[in-house]
Design an enzyme around this catalytic site. Structure first.
Site, PDB file in Angstrom:
ATOM      1  N   GLU A 115       0.862  -1.174   0.000  1.00  0.00           N
ATOM      2  CA  GLU A 115       0.000   0.000   0.000  1.00  0.00           C
ATOM      3  C   GLU A 115       0.901   1.227   0.000  1.00  0.00           C
ATOM      4  O   GLU A 115       1.946   1.227   0.634  1.00  0.00           O
ATOM      5  CB  GLU A 115      -0.881   0.076   1.260  1.00  0.00           C
ATOM      6  CG  GLU A 115      -1.876  -1.051   1.421  1.00  0.00           C
ATOM      7  CD  GLU A 115      -1.331  -2.258   2.164  1.00  0.00           C
ATOM      8  OE1 GLU A 115      -2.007  -3.297   2.191  1.00  0.00           O
ATOM      9  OE2 GLU A 115      -0.203  -2.179   2.709  1.00  0.00           O
ATOM     10  N   TYR A 127       7.907   2.257  -7.573  1.00  0.00           N
ATOM     11  CA  TYR A 127       7.289   0.937  -7.725  1.00  0.00           C
ATOM     12  C   TYR A 127       6.924   0.653  -9.187  1.00  0.00           C
ATOM     13  O   TYR A 127       7.124  -0.458  -9.673  1.00  0.00           O
ATOM     14  CB  TYR A 127       6.070   0.813  -6.814  1.00  0.00           C
ATOM     15  CG  TYR A 127       6.417   0.921  -5.349  1.00  0.00           C
ATOM     16  CD1 TYR A 127       7.434   0.154  -4.786  1.00  0.00           C
ATOM     17  CD2 TYR A 127       5.744   1.805  -4.514  1.00  0.00           C
ATOM     18  CE1 TYR A 127       7.765   0.265  -3.454  1.00  0.00           C
ATOM     19  CE2 TYR A 127       6.070   1.912  -3.174  1.00  0.00           C
ATOM     20  CZ  TYR A 127       7.084   1.143  -2.645  1.00  0.00           C
ATOM     21  OH  TYR A 127       7.416   1.253  -1.317  1.00  0.00           O
TER      22      TYR A 127
END
Length: 159
Positions: A115, A127
């Site tokens: 998250e 990411y």
């Protein structure tokens, strides 16, 4: 694969790191983990893996970065990752993620997820660079300001 800058080393987190780790966490996040949380992850959790990146400056060891992840069956969950502000933009976070992906390959993990705050665009870009995609939203996830968390995932081919 990228390697850590010269003079930086990846290793498992130890109890004698906890003060520096907690300081780094407090400086990095509005909702830092407690010292006892890190202690639990190191000593008691059966699924936790706690890593630090260390460097030596002026002959004293400095924790430049940290990562905690959980490995359950064939899934890995990145719980936290932080890099000391003095050492950002040196590729350390990328190296941590790449080492995690090596770990996943070695241990036959099929999926990595995490998250990330909606407002944390730098982390999202990191990411995405490593093949993660957005898969959902946890509404009002963060208790400090009720910000949404974006769910990100990378499916691995480690069979």
């Amino acid at each position: 694969m990228a390697s850590l800058p010269e003079g930086f080393y990846l290793r498992d987190m130890r109890l004698d790191d906890l003060e520096q780790v907690a300081d780094l966490d407090r400086l990095s996040f509005p909702l830092p983990w407690s010292l006892s949380s890190y202690r639990y992850e190191i000593l008691q959790s059966k699924i936790s893996h706690c890593w630090v990146v260390e460097t030596n400056q002026n002959t004293s060891a400095i924790i430049a970065a940290l990562m905690v992840f959980y490995h359950v069956v064939d899934e890995v969950h990145i719980a936290t990752i932080a890099v000391d502000e003095r050492y950002r933009r040196m590729g350390i976070a990328s190296c941590l993620i790449e080492e995690l992906l090596v770990y996943c390959n070695t241990h036959k993990a099929q999926r990595v997820f995490l998250e990330v705050r909606l407002s944390n665009l730098a982390a999202q870009a990191l990411y995405i660079k490593h093949g993660f995609v957005f898969t959902g939203v946890r509404k009002r996830y963060y208790s400090d300001n009720h910000e949404d968390a974006l769910l990100m995932e990378r499916i691995l081919d480690n069979q």
